[in-house]
Enzyme design. Structure first.
Site, short mmCIF file in Angstrom:
data_model
loop_
_atom_site.label_atom_id
_atom_site.label_comp_id
_atom_site.label_asym_id
_atom_site.label_seq_id
_atom_site.Cartn_x
_atom_site.Cartn_y
_atom_site.Cartn_z
N LYS A 35 0.84 -1.20 0.00
CA LYS A 35 0.00 0.00 0.00
C LYS A 35 0.88 1.26 0.00
CE LYS A 35 -4.02 0.30 2.51
NZ LYS A 35 -4.74 0.55 3.76
N GLU A 150 -13.28 11.19 14.44
CA GLU A 150 -13.61 11.78 13.14
C GLU A 150 -15.09 11.53 12.86
OE1 GLU A 150 -14.47 9.75 10.53
OE2 GLU A 150 -14.15 7.89 11.65
N ARG A 153 -17.78 10.93 6.46
CA ARG A 153 -18.60 9.94 5.76
C ARG A 153 -17.84 9.50 4.53
NH1 ARG A 153 -23.15 13.94 4.50
NH2 ARG A 153 -21.27 15.17 4.51
N LYS A 223 -18.23 10.16 19.97
CA LYS A 223 -18.14 9.41 18.71
C LYS A 223 -19.16 8.26 18.67
CE LYS A 223 -16.87 7.63 14.96
NZ LYS A 223 -16.88 8.21 13.66
N CYS A 279 -18.96 1.35 9.65
CA CYS A 279 -19.06 2.10 10.90
C CYS A 279 -20.31 1.78 11.71
CB CYS A 279 -19.00 3.59 10.61
SG CYS A 279 -17.54 4.03 9.69
N ARG A 346 -18.26 -3.11 2.61
CA ARG A 346 -18.30 -3.70 3.94
C ARG A 346 -19.72 -3.57 4.53
NH1 ARG A 346 -13.15 -0.99 6.59
NH2 ARG A 346 -13.72 0.65 5.14
C1 UGA Z 1 -20.86 7.25 9.18
C2 UGA Z 1 -21.19 8.62 9.79
O1 UGA Z 1 -22.17 9.29 9.01
C3 UGA Z 1 -19.93 9.49 9.89
O2 UGA Z 1 -20.24 10.71 10.57
C4 UGA Z 1 -18.86 8.72 10.69
O3 UGA Z 1 -17.65 9.45 10.77
C5 UGA Z 1 -18.59 7.40 10.01
O4 UGA Z 1 -19.81 6.64 9.94
C6 UGA Z 1 -17.56 6.66 10.84
O5 UGA Z 1 -17.83 6.34 12.00
O6 UGA Z 1 -16.41 6.52 10.39
P1 UGA Z 1 -20.48 6.33 6.68
O7 UGA Z 1 -20.51 4.96 7.30
O8 UGA Z 1 -19.42 6.67 5.73
O9 UGA Z 1 -20.43 7.47 7.84
O10 UGA Z 1 -21.84 6.52 5.89
P2 UGA Z 1 -23.24 7.25 6.10
O11 UGA Z 1 -23.39 8.28 5.07
O12 UGA Z 1 -23.43 7.65 7.50
O13 UGA Z 1 -24.24 6.05 5.77
C7 UGA Z 1 -24.27 4.87 6.57
C8 UGA Z 1 -25.36 3.95 6.09
O14 UGA Z 1 -26.65 4.49 6.41
C9 UGA Z 1 -25.37 3.70 4.59
O15 UGA Z 1 -25.65 2.35 4.33
C10 UGA Z 1 -26.49 4.60 4.09
O16 UGA Z 1 -27.05 4.15 2.88
C11 UGA Z 1 -27.46 4.51 5.24
N1 UGA Z 1 -28.38 5.67 5.33
C12 UGA Z 1 -27.89 6.92 5.57
C13 UGA Z 1 -29.75 5.47 5.22
O17 UGA Z 1 -30.21 4.32 5.02
N2 UGA Z 1 -30.58 6.54 5.33
C14 UGA Z 1 -30.12 7.80 5.56
O18 UGA Z 1 -30.96 8.73 5.66
C15 UGA Z 1 -28.75 8.00 5.68
#
Ligand code: UGA
Length: 476
Positions: A35, A150, A153, A223, A279, A346
């Site tokens: 990497k 952090e 997203r 967090k 996450c 994932r």
């Molecule tokens: C999430 C958090 O939003 C971030 O703030 C955090 O930093 C991150 O986890 C982490 O802990 O590292 P992420 O997993 O990248 O971010 O994605 P999200 O945009 O939060 O979506 C998570 C899941 O929820 C996805 O499968 C998405 O499709 C779903 N989702 C999201 C819904 O089903 N409905 C919504 O209204 C929003």
């Protein structure tokens, strides 16, 4: 300032590139030499908006890559730990990588530095890091441990870093808090935003950024509690969507109504096939386990997880309702990533649904703009083909399933799609289309929390009207 970021996964690499972007001298460390070689060549191992630009801009200058952790520690003011914290079989976070890195940092430390946990970790982790570092001979005057969670997203991580809603810093000494304030000063003073050629604000966050300084334990809890709350919001709206389906109400209207209350907010109220990713599923289990260890049974989180799993099962029932029998059916699948804008699969609900459909004997014609390669490595080889476009995937399909909210899936040429498919049946797990529009375009359309629709005259690919109508018998 001179910063070492240990771990060059999604969090570490984005943080390293963004720290360089706001003016620090950064070394990104990983023990995966392949990497590191890839990053040194200028290739990005992940699909993330603006990351290639940042790597091109700073690689070899403010941003370097190495596998030599002791040398990096000796030459920096702050070490950020951003290594993985996967779930153990009991659901709690496996902190062995964090511990290993803490020990290596302890052996290399030779003057005052701050050691900052950026990985998502349970409360008390900074105490443990401090303890193992002392046990491994680090001088107590040579370091402080901080927590700087952090909130990035995937897909918008660079924007989230540079335009955050808030920066949370957990520090138990003023010296440590002052160093972290200095690291983020270009964002909190607004200096970064005055510069030319900066990454644009796509998150809509107000600038300059706000910093919240707390104790390390509070930062660690912030967090876990943030992710748990967001997942709760999603499961809540999925549950309400299920009631909408039962009574014939429209979840979009309901969301508009409740989301307009500023205390609730419109964001993260999109129903669908449940949350996934690296996450939320992991953090909910970990937070639940943290609560249990403190003697509190956080039953709400169990329910959030149960509703989330049920949501996938409900979607499969919708597919069955629309198609009657599944064995031998050709299904176009749009989306394999856990959400749009990323190649990450994932804990992707889309992958789980595809696995279930393959078990039922369906033939899957899949398309994802970025995640197909990764999906190939986890899905069975038999019964699935990967295609180069939405329309190729739809070719002669008995139905089309939308499983990921890629923006391009919301802009399909409906006439072309209908011509390609054997039957005009769309089951949308992400509510990307207006049901009335789909009916007008001649589709039998089923989504989440809204009434199913069908056009009075179904004509697909020149095939008989009757068969398509008969196939969705149970949806009527
Ligand atoms: C999430 C958090 O939003 C971030 O703030 C955090 O930093 C991150 O986890 C982490 O802990 O590292 P992420 O997993 O990248 O971010 O994605 P999200 O945009 O939060 O979506 C998570 C899941 O929820 C996805 O499968 C998405 O499709 C779903 N989702 C999201 C819904 O089903 N409905 C919504 O209204 C929003």
């Amino acid at each position: 300032m001179r910063i070492a970021v240990v771990g060059s996964g999604y969090v570490g690499l984005v943080a390293a590139a963004c720290f360089a972007e706001i003016g620090h001298s950064v070394i990104s460390i990983d023990n995966d030499r392949d990497k590191i070689a890839m990053l040194q060549r200028g290739e990005s191992p992940i699909h993330e908006e603006f990351l290639p630009e940042l790597l091109a801009r700073h690689r070899g200058g403010k941003l370097t890559f190495s596998s030599d952790l002791p040398a990096a520690v000796k030459n920096c003011d702050a070490v950020f730990i951003a290594v993985g914290t996967p779930s153990t079989e009991h659901g709690d976070a496996d902190l062995s990588y964090v511990e290993q890195v803490s020990r290596e940092v302890a052996s290399a430390i030779d003057g005052y530095k701050i050691v900052v946990e950026k990985s998502t970790v349970p409360v008390f982790t900074s105490n443990w890091i401090r303890r193992v570092m002392l046990l491994d001979g680090a001088n107590p005057d040579h370091f402080d441990v901080a927590s700087n969670p952090e909130f990035l997203r995937e897909g918008t991580a660079v924007g989230d870093f540079l335009y955050p809603d808030r920066i949370v810093v957990g520090a138990d000494t003023e010296r440590c808090a002052a160093l972290l304030r200095k690291i983020y000063e270009p964002l909190t003073s607004g200096e970064y935003y005055q510069q030319k050629n900066i990454i644009p604000n796509t998150t809509g966050a107000s600038i300059p950024s706000r910093i919240i300084v707390t104790s390390t334990k509070s930062a660690e809890l912030i967090k876990h509690a943030s992710n748990a709350f967001l997942a709760t919001k999603i499961s809540f709206i999925n549950a309400v969507a299920n009631i909408c389906e039962a009574v014939g109400a429209d979840i979009k209207e309901v969301c508009e109504g409740i989301g307009s209350d500023a205390r609730i907010g419109r964001r993260f109220l999109n129903p669908g096939i449940g949350y996934g990713g690296s996450c939320f599923p992991k953090d909910l289990k970990a937070f639940s386990s943290v609560a249990r260890e403190t003697g509190y049974d956080f039953r709400l989180l169990q329910e959030v997880m149960t509703i989330n799993a049920d949501q996938r099962a409900r979607f499969l029932r919708k597919v069955r309702s629309a198609l009657w029998t599944l064995k031998g059916k050709k299904l176009a699948v749009l989306g394999l990533a856990f959400k749009g804008g990323t190649d990450d699969i994932r804990e992707s609900p889309a992958i789980e649904i595809v696995k279930d459909l393959l078990k039922e004997g369906c033939e899957i014609q899949a398309f994802d703009p970025a995640a197909a390669e990764r999906a190939r490595s986890v899905l069975p080889t038999h019964g699935i083909n990967y295609h180069a476009s939405e329309y190729e995937a739809a070719d002669h399909a008995d139905a089309l399933l939308i499983l990921t909210d890629w923006p391009e899936f919301a802009r399909l040429d409906l006439a072309r799609l209908k011509t390609a498919m054997a039957y005009p049946i769309v089951i949308d797990g992400r509510n990307l289309y207006d049901p009335a529009l789909m009916a007008k375009a001649g589709f039998i359309y089923s989504s989440v929390g809204r009434a199913d629709v069908q056009t009075p005259v179904v004509r697909a690919n020149g095939k008989a009207e009757k068969s398509a109508t008969a196939m969705q018998g149970k949806t009527e």
